[in-house]
Design an enzyme around this catalytic site. Structure first.
Site, mmCIF file in Angstrom:
data_model
loop_
_atom_site.group_PDB
_atom_site.id
_atom_site.type_symbol
_atom_site.label_atom_id
_atom_site.label_comp_id
_atom_site.label_asym_id
_atom_site.label_seq_id
_atom_site.Cartn_x
_atom_site.Cartn_y
_atom_site.Cartn_z
ATOM 1 N N TYR A 1 0.815 -1.220 0.000
ATOM 2 C CA TYR A 1 0.000 0.000 0.000
ATOM 3 C C TYR A 1 0.847 1.269 0.000
ATOM 4 O O TYR A 1 0.426 2.285 -0.562
ATOM 5 C CB TYR A 1 -1.011 -0.030 1.164
ATOM 6 C CG TYR A 1 -2.110 -1.026 0.863
ATOM 7 C CD1 TYR A 1 -3.106 -0.716 -0.068
ATOM 8 C CD2 TYR A 1 -2.121 -2.291 1.423
ATOM 9 C CE1 TYR A 1 -4.084 -1.646 -0.398
ATOM 10 C CE2 TYR A 1 -3.097 -3.227 1.097
ATOM 11 C CZ TYR A 1 -4.078 -2.892 0.188
ATOM 12 O OH TYR A 1 -5.034 -3.812 -0.154
ATOM 13 N N ARG B 1 1.358 1.816 -3.575
ATOM 14 C CA ARG B 1 0.133 2.352 -4.197
ATOM 15 C C ARG B 1 0.024 3.852 -3.916
ATOM 16 O O ARG B 1 -0.350 4.646 -4.752
ATOM 17 C CB ARG B 1 -1.129 1.675 -3.638
ATOM 18 C CG ARG B 1 -1.168 0.163 -3.667
ATOM 19 C CD ARG B 1 -1.660 -0.350 -4.998
ATOM 20 N NE ARG B 1 -0.680 -0.256 -6.051
ATOM 21 C CZ ARG B 1 0.428 -1.025 -6.134
ATOM 22 N NH1 ARG B 1 0.701 -1.934 -5.246
ATOM 23 N NH2 ARG B 1 1.253 -0.876 -7.140
ATOM 24 N N GLN C 1 -15.385 2.233 -6.018
ATOM 25 C CA GLN C 1 -14.668 1.090 -5.442
ATOM 26 C C GLN C 1 -13.194 1.451 -5.294
ATOM 27 O O GLN C 1 -12.431 0.703 -4.713
ATOM 28 C CB GLN C 1 -14.793 -0.123 -6.356
ATOM 29 C CG GLN C 1 -16.229 -0.569 -6.551
ATOM 30 C CD GLN C 1 -16.337 -1.563 -7.711
ATOM 31 O OE1 GLN C 1 -16.089 -2.742 -7.554
ATOM 32 N NE2 GLN C 1 -16.712 -1.069 -8.871
ATOM 33 N N ASN C 2 -12.811 2.600 -5.846
ATOM 34 C CA ASN C 2 -11.391 2.954 -5.861
ATOM 35 C C ASN C 2 -10.943 3.489 -4.512
ATOM 36 O O ASN C 2 -11.702 4.150 -3.809
ATOM 37 C CB ASN C 2 -11.117 4.002 -6.945
ATOM 38 C CG ASN C 2 -11.431 3.471 -8.322
ATOM 39 O OD1 ASN C 2 -11.592 2.256 -8.483
ATOM 40 N ND2 ASN C 2 -11.525 4.343 -9.297
ATOM 41 N N VAL C 3 -9.663 3.242 -4.220
ATOM 42 C CA VAL C 3 -9.112 3.743 -2.965
ATOM 43 C C VAL C 3 -8.251 4.977 -3.221
ATOM 44 O O VAL C 3 -7.618 5.494 -2.315
ATOM 45 C CB VAL C 3 -8.326 2.632 -2.219
ATOM 46 C CG1 VAL C 3 -9.286 1.521 -1.794
ATOM 47 C CG2 VAL C 3 -7.191 2.064 -3.069
ATOM 48 N N ASP C 4 -8.234 5.456 -4.473
ATOM 49 C CA ASP C 4 -7.537 6.719 -4.739
ATOM 50 C C ASP C 4 -8.480 7.887 -4.433
ATOM 51 O O ASP C 4 -9.666 7.697 -4.193
ATOM 52 C CB ASP C 4 -7.017 6.759 -6.194
ATOM 53 C CG ASP C 4 -8.144 6.779 -7.234
ATOM 54 O OD1 ASP C 4 -9.067 7.618 -7.113
ATOM 55 O OD2 ASP C 4 -8.099 5.957 -8.176
ATOM 56 N N HIS D 1 -14.462 0.830 -0.657
ATOM 57 C CA HIS D 1 -13.343 -0.040 -0.269
ATOM 58 C C HIS D 1 -12.261 0.709 0.496
ATOM 59 O O HIS D 1 -11.120 0.256 0.544
ATOM 60 C CB HIS D 1 -12.762 -0.719 -1.516
ATOM 61 C CG HIS D 1 -13.734 -1.673 -2.170
ATOM 62 N ND1 HIS D 1 -13.597 -2.124 -3.452
ATOM 63 C CD2 HIS D 1 -14.870 -2.247 -1.693
ATOM 64 C CE1 HIS D 1 -14.610 -2.946 -3.744
ATOM 65 N NE2 HIS D 1 -15.393 -3.022 -2.697
ATOM 66 N N GLY E 1 -15.880 1.910 -15.764
ATOM 67 C CA GLY E 1 -14.566 1.311 -15.502
ATOM 68 C C GLY E 1 -14.527 0.274 -14.407
ATOM 69 O O GLY E 1 -13.579 0.245 -13.624
ATOM 70 N N SER F 1 -15.049 -4.044 -13.827
ATOM 71 C CA SER F 1 -15.331 -5.343 -14.435
ATOM 72 C C SER F 1 -16.548 -6.003 -13.779
ATOM 73 O O SER F 1 -17.003 -7.035 -14.236
ATOM 74 C CB SER F 1 -14.111 -6.256 -14.305
ATOM 75 O OG SER F 1 -13.865 -6.521 -12.932
HETATM 76 N N1 APR Z 1 -11.638 3.693 -19.034
HETATM 77 C C1 APR Z 1 -12.667 2.971 -18.535
HETATM 78 N N2 APR Z 1 -12.559 1.677 -18.177
HETATM 79 C C2 APR Z 1 -11.349 1.080 -18.348
HETATM 80 C C3 APR Z 1 -10.229 1.763 -18.862
HETATM 81 C C4 APR Z 1 -10.420 3.137 -19.232
HETATM 82 N N3 APR Z 1 -9.416 3.867 -19.736
HETATM 83 N N4 APR Z 1 -9.199 0.896 -18.898
HETATM 84 C C5 APR Z 1 -9.646 -0.280 -18.418
HETATM 85 N N5 APR Z 1 -10.956 -0.176 -18.078
HETATM 86 C C6 APR Z 1 -11.860 -1.188 -17.526
HETATM 87 C C7 APR Z 1 -11.494 -2.619 -17.813
HETATM 88 O O1 APR Z 1 -11.946 -2.983 -19.107
HETATM 89 C C8 APR Z 1 -12.244 -3.361 -16.694
HETATM 90 O O2 APR Z 1 -13.556 -3.698 -17.073
HETATM 91 O O3 APR Z 1 -11.857 -1.079 -16.117
HETATM 92 C C9 APR Z 1 -12.286 -2.319 -15.563
HETATM 93 C C10 APR Z 1 -11.387 -2.620 -14.395
HETATM 94 O O4 APR Z 1 -11.807 -3.779 -13.751
HETATM 95 P P1 APR Z 1 -11.039 -4.331 -12.458
HETATM 96 O O5 APR Z 1 -9.573 -4.273 -12.684
HETATM 97 O O6 APR Z 1 -11.643 -5.615 -12.093
HETATM 98 O O7 APR Z 1 -11.353 -3.195 -11.336
HETATM 99 P P2 APR Z 1 -12.643 -3.007 -10.430
HETATM 100 O O8 APR Z 1 -13.878 -3.486 -11.107
HETATM 101 O O9 APR Z 1 -12.603 -1.620 -9.919
HETATM 102 O O10 APR Z 1 -12.307 -3.990 -9.221
HETATM 103 C C11 APR Z 1 -13.158 -4.036 -8.123
HETATM 104 O O11 APR Z 1 -11.620 -5.428 -6.949
HETATM 105 O O12 APR Z 1 -9.492 -6.005 -6.313
HETATM 106 C C12 APR Z 1 -10.627 -5.355 -5.964
HETATM 107 O O13 APR Z 1 -10.874 -3.875 -4.231
HETATM 108 C C13 APR Z 1 -10.458 -3.926 -5.566
HETATM 109 O O14 APR Z 1 -12.034 -2.119 -5.797
HETATM 110 C C14 APR Z 1 -11.408 -3.200 -6.478
HETATM 111 C C15 APR Z 1 -12.402 -4.267 -6.850
#
Ligand code: APR
Length: 234
Positions: free
Chosen positions: A55, A58, A88-91, A106, A172, A174
């Site tokens: 962290y 990060r 969900q972001n920690v930034d 989160h 953004g 998944s």
């Molecule tokens: N703009 C928009 N979306 C984007 C971009 C972009 N420039 N680049 C990538 N992505 C998308 C990817 O296609 C993907 O669908 O962002 C998504 C990121 O997904 P993850 O990496 O799974 O992140 P997230 O959904 O935020 O994860 C959820 O998982 O590990 C934990 O606690 C952590 O909060 C996090 C949680």
């Protein structure tokens, strides 16, 4: 006329263009690290130094990053619609872009908390949180992050906001991680749903979703144009 409410659930993708790695893309953080080694209570029990360093790194990256056009467009939309960001972001890039209503599901990288009491929270000065730094209750300070296997205290407030949404968008994410991914199910049935992501993402809801398959920097402005058009009856 009362202003409408736009609720936006954001994930790592909105910060990707600020240079912060996502978790599950091919160059994502969970390709480099194992969740079980750095992001669970068991990891903290086993090897707190490794967790702190993960962290701290990060945080160093976050200090070098700036909000991008996606964050800024969301902040600017407050001029004409009530915007609630659930992230969900920690930034802290939404806040730094100027958003005034941001709910972190989160936790937040810039804060530390007691290892025993989740309500004893402190701002971190600089980027490093060290072993030996204690909370008022005498326990080691840990990152203020909701780890895998821990409860999500802000879920209820997030669900309450989602129920009030007139428009709901996911940007953004998944939608792999629950309970955050399930929030969309709390939306009222008649409201428009949107999803902004350069890759196809499937949402856990049997409803029509308008997809904007673009990165956040261009996709969010398009999303907002679309909502503006709906507001104007187009
Ligand atoms: N703009 C928009 N979306 C984007 C971009 C972009 N420039 N680049 C990538 N992505 C998308 C990817 O296609 C993907 O669908 O962002 C998504 C990121 O997904 P993850 O990496 O799974 O992140 P997230 O959904 O935020 O994860 C959820 O998982 O590990 C934990 O606690 C952590 O909060 C996090 C949680």
């Amino acid at each position: 006329m009362a202003r409408k409410k736009l609720v936006i659930l954001t994930g790592a993708g909105i910060s990707a263009e600020s240079g912060i790695k996502t978790f599950r893309d091919s160059d994502g953080l969970w390709e480099e690290y194992r969740i079980e080694d750095v992001a669970t209570p068991e990891a903290w029990e086993r090897n707190p130094e490794l967790v702190q360093e993960f962290y701290n790194e990060r945080r160093r990256q976050l200090y070098k990053a700036e909000p991008n056009a996606g964050h800024r467009a969301i902040a600017e939309a407050e001029r004409w619609i009530d915007v609630e960001v659930i992230t969900q972001n920690v930034d802290n890039l939404h806040e730094r872009a100027g958003s005034t209503h941001v709910l972190h599901l989160h936790g937040l990288l810039t804060q530390a908390r007691s290892s025993r009491n989740p309500d004893l929270i402190y701002d971190i000065e600089g980027t490093e949180l060290k072993m030996g730094e204690l909370a008022e209750d005498g326990t080691q300070l840990r990152p203020h992050i909701v780890w895998f296997g821990e409860a999500v205290p802000n879920l209820e407030p997030a669900a309450a906001l989602t129920r009030k949404a007139d428009y709901f968008a996911v940007v953004g994410s998944s939608l792999n991680v629950y309970p955050a991914a399930g929030l969309i199910a709390y939306t009222r049935e008649d409201i428009p749903l949107f999803l902004v992501d350069p890759k196809p993402v499937s949402a856990p809801v049997r409803r029509h979703i308008e997809y904007i398959q673009e990165p956040a920097s261009t996709g969010v402005p398009k999303l907002l144009e679309r909502i503006k058009a709906l507001e104007n009856g187009k």
